[in-house]
Design a protein around this motif. Structure first.
Motif, PDB file in Angstrom:
ATOM      1  N   VAL A  65       0.822  -1.221   0.000  1.00 43.52           N
ATOM      2  CA  VAL A  65       0.000   0.000   0.000  1.00 43.52           C
ATOM      3  C   VAL A  65       0.856   1.272   0.000  1.00 43.52           C
ATOM      4  CG1 VAL A  65      -1.809   1.305   1.210  1.00 43.52           C
ATOM      5  CG2 VAL A  65      -1.866  -1.208   1.231  1.00 43.52           C
ATOM      6  N   PHE A  69       1.612   3.514  -3.530  1.00 48.15           N
ATOM      7  CA  PHE A  69       0.884   4.785  -3.616  1.00 48.15           C
ATOM      8  C   PHE A  69       1.770   5.997  -3.331  1.00 48.15           C
ATOM      9  CE2 PHE A  69      -2.753   1.887  -3.117  1.00 48.15           C
ATOM     10  CZ  PHE A  69      -3.569   2.351  -4.137  1.00 48.15           C
ATOM     11  N   ILE A  71       3.397   6.934  -0.625  1.00 46.75           N
ATOM     12  CA  ILE A  71       3.150   7.659   0.627  1.00 46.75           C
ATOM     13  C   ILE A  71       3.917   6.993   1.788  1.00 46.75           C
ATOM     14  CG2 ILE A  71       0.954   8.795   0.171  1.00 46.75           C
ATOM     15  CD1 ILE A  71      -0.467   6.285   1.265  1.00 46.75           C
ATOM     16  N   TYR A  73       5.957   8.342   3.680  1.00 53.21           N
ATOM     17  CA  TYR A  73       6.171   9.286   4.793  1.00 53.21           C
ATOM     18  C   TYR A  73       5.112   9.155   5.896  1.00 53.21           C
ATOM     19  CZ  TYR A  73       2.805  11.884   1.945  1.00 53.21           C
ATOM     20  OH  TYR A  73       1.722  12.240   1.191  1.00 53.21           O
ATOM     21  N   ILE A  74       4.006   8.455   5.622  1.00 51.23           N
ATOM     22  CA  ILE A  74       3.022   8.265   6.701  1.00 51.23           C
ATOM     23  C   ILE A  74       3.200   6.905   7.386  1.00 51.23           C
ATOM     24  CG2 ILE A  74       1.279   9.798   5.674  1.00 51.23           C
ATOM     25  CD1 ILE A  74      -0.287   7.162   4.992  1.00 51.23           C
ATOM     26  N   ILE A  77       2.851   6.805  11.454  1.00 53.36           N
ATOM     27  CA  ILE A  77       1.477   6.939  11.976  1.00 53.36           C
ATOM     28  C   ILE A  77       0.628   5.738  11.542  1.00 53.36           C
ATOM     29  CG2 ILE A  77       0.541   8.416  10.106  1.00 53.36           C
ATOM     30  CD1 ILE A  77      -0.905   9.937  12.417  1.00 53.36           C
ATOM     31  N   ALA A  78       0.888   5.257  10.320  1.00 56.97           N
ATOM     32  CA  ALA A  78       0.140   4.084   9.844  1.00 56.97           C
ATOM     33  C   ALA A  78       0.487   2.863  10.694  1.00 56.97           C
ATOM     34  CB  ALA A  78       0.467   3.830   8.381  1.00 56.97           C
ATOM     35  N   LEU A  81      -1.172   2.984  14.137  1.00 61.08           N
ATOM     36  CA  LEU A  81      -2.587   2.624  14.056  1.00 61.08           C
ATOM     37  C   LEU A  81      -2.765   1.128  13.817  1.00 61.08           C
ATOM     38  CD1 LEU A  81      -3.823   5.694  12.024  1.00 61.08           C
ATOM     39  CD2 LEU A  81      -4.591   5.085  14.302  1.00 61.08           C
ATOM     40  N   VAL A  82      -1.898   0.565  12.969  1.00 61.62           N
ATOM     41  CA  VAL A  82      -1.980  -0.868  12.681  1.00 61.62           C
ATOM     42  C   VAL A  82      -1.702  -1.674  13.954  1.00 61.62           C
ATOM     43  CG1 VAL A  82      -0.809  -2.767  11.489  1.00 61.62           C
ATOM     44  CG2 VAL A  82      -1.451  -0.745  10.224  1.00 61.62           C
ATOM     45  N   SER A  85      -4.602  -1.339  16.438  1.00 63.72           N
ATOM     46  CA  SER A  85      -5.751  -2.147  15.991  1.00 63.72           C
ATOM     47  C   SER A  85      -5.483  -3.628  16.187  1.00 63.72           C
ATOM     48  CB  SER A  85      -6.048  -1.892  14.512  1.00 63.72           C
ATOM     49  OG  SER A  85      -6.137  -0.540  14.251  1.00 63.72           O
TER      50      SER A  85
ATOM     51  N   VAL B   6      -4.958  10.484  -1.066  1.00 66.10           N
ATOM     52  CA  VAL B   6      -4.558   9.091  -0.802  1.00 66.10           C
ATOM     53  C   VAL B   6      -4.116   8.901   0.654  1.00 66.10           C
ATOM     54  CG1 VAL B   6      -2.996   7.223  -1.445  1.00 66.10           C
ATOM     55  CG2 VAL B   6      -3.987   8.673  -3.211  1.00 66.10           C
ATOM     56  N   PRO B   7      -3.156   9.728   1.173  1.00 67.23           N
ATOM     57  CA  PRO B   7      -2.799   9.530   2.587  1.00 67.23           C
ATOM     58  C   PRO B   7      -3.952   9.752   3.545  1.00 67.23           C
ATOM     59  CG  PRO B   7      -1.659  11.439   1.664  1.00 67.23           C
ATOM     60  CD  PRO B   7      -2.299  10.731   0.537  1.00 67.23           C
ATOM     61  N   VAL B  10      -5.977   6.622   3.474  1.00 68.37           N
ATOM     62  CA  VAL B  10      -5.289   5.508   4.155  1.00 68.37           C
ATOM     63  C   VAL B  10      -5.369   5.684   5.668  1.00 68.37           C
ATOM     64  CG1 VAL B  10      -3.034   4.428   4.549  1.00 68.37           C
ATOM     65  CG2 VAL B  10      -3.728   5.003   2.230  1.00 68.37           C
ATOM     66  N   ILE B  11      -5.037   6.905   6.147  1.00 66.90           N
ATOM     67  CA  ILE B  11      -5.078   7.138   7.596  1.00 66.90           C
ATOM     68  C   ILE B  11      -6.519   7.045   8.104  1.00 66.90           C
ATOM     69  CG2 ILE B  11      -4.684   8.884   9.404  1.00 66.90           C
ATOM     70  CD1 ILE B  11      -2.154   9.665   7.919  1.00 66.90           C
ATOM     71  N   LEU B  14      -7.441   3.477   8.459  1.00 62.91           N
ATOM     72  CA  LEU B  14      -6.769   2.854   9.607  1.00 62.91           C
ATOM     73  C   LEU B  14      -7.405   3.303  10.929  1.00 62.91           C
ATOM     74  CD1 LEU B  14      -3.026   3.029   8.487  1.00 62.91           C
ATOM     75  CD2 LEU B  14      -4.406   0.982   8.747  1.00 62.91           C
ATOM     76  N   VAL B  15      -7.765   4.590  11.002  1.00 56.07           N
ATOM     77  CA  VAL B  15      -8.436   5.083  12.222  1.00 56.07           C
ATOM     78  C   VAL B  15      -9.779   4.373  12.391  1.00 56.07           C
ATOM     79  CG1 VAL B  15      -9.526   7.104  13.285  1.00 56.07           C
ATOM     80  CG2 VAL B  15      -7.267   7.320  12.278  1.00 56.07           C
TER      81      VAL B  15
END
Lengths: 201, 55
Positions: A65, A69, A71, A73-74, A77-78, A81-82, A85, B6-7, B10-11, B14-15
């Motif tokens: 992912v 895509f 991204i 740089y996130i 934080i991803a 959250l993962v 969860s 997109v970010p 995605v976030i 996930l939240v």
């Protein structure tokens, strides 16, 4: 993918690049849940369990992912959250289907959400193992091997530390050094001892 | 616009996943035989297992 890769990754993550004594991650449970050996074993088992699953899931999310895509740089934080969860999900499944496992691991699982060792291993897998050219399954195998080694290393250190702390409770320590101060001195000596293992592999 | 979308998606997903798993976990009852273990583990004042006050 071979036994050698698996064994090298485990030994290196467990002894040489130990998550607590060399990377200084997971210090909170190292000091907080090391008063009794039984608590230390329970916490180590829970960390190992979540660390392996979290590494596999975060590596997959990054590879399938975040990178495609554009991204990455996130990722931090991803991953947070993962992991959060995942801990909730694992706790729910254990609560529902395995009462004995919940009895031994259940109380430690919520603490793992804030264990930076889990996030550190997930981030380390991306910076150290993942490359554009590494095949997915090969990278995943190495990431899981490293996480198994890191979890075992975490368990080894926290168990050894808790055993020493149990001994220290009954020994004649000067009043000013009792509790956390002498524990930190012990942690420092353990860290120095583990430095001696550098260069084995 | 697409670079931000997109970010955010995605976030956001996930939240949402976290909220769903949190609610599911909260609504799953703790097995009766484990209630005592959970009560014994947490400190009465801060409800943290790592707190040494109760031990």
């Amino acid at each position: 993918m071979s036994f050698t890769v698996f064994a090298t990754a485990i030994l290196s993550a467990m002894l040489i690049n130990n998550v607590i004594l060399m990377q200084f991650l997971g210090i909170c449970p190292f000091l907080g849940v090391s008063k009794k050996s039984s608590s230390a074993v329970g916490m180590s088992a829970a960390v190992l369990f979540v660390m392996v699953i979290a590494s596999a899931v975060t590596y997959t999310i990054y590879d399938l992912v975040l990178y495609p895509f554009d991204i990455p740089y996130i990722s931090t934080i991803a991953f947070i959250l993962v992991i959060a969860s995942l801990v909730q999900f694992v706790e729910m499944v254990i609560k529902k289907f395995s009462k004995p496992l919940y009895k031994s691991l259940g109380i430690y699982l919520p603490l793992i959400t804030t264990n930076c060792a889990i996030l550190g291993v997930s981030e380390g897998n991306i910076t150290g193992i993942w490359t554009e050219t590494t095949p997915y399954w090969e990278g995943l195998f190495t990431a899981v091997s490293v996480s198994v080694g890191t979890g075992l290393g975490f368990g080894l250190i926290i168990f050894a530390f808790s055993s020493i702390r149990e001994k220290l409770d009954g020994s004649n320590v000067p009043a000013a050094w009792k509790g956390v101060p002498i524990s930190l001195v012990v942690a420092g000596i353990m860290s120095l001892a583990f430095l001696g293992l550098a260069g084995i592999i | 616009m697409g670079n931000i979308l997109v970010p955010v998606l995605v976030i956001g997903s996930l939240v949402t996943m976290y909220i769903v798993t949190y609610m599911l976990n909260k609504n799953t009852p703790i097995p009766e035989e484990c209630l005592l273990v959970v009560d014994e583990a947490t400190c009465e004042s801060c409800h943290s297992f790592t707190c040494g006050n109760k031990k």
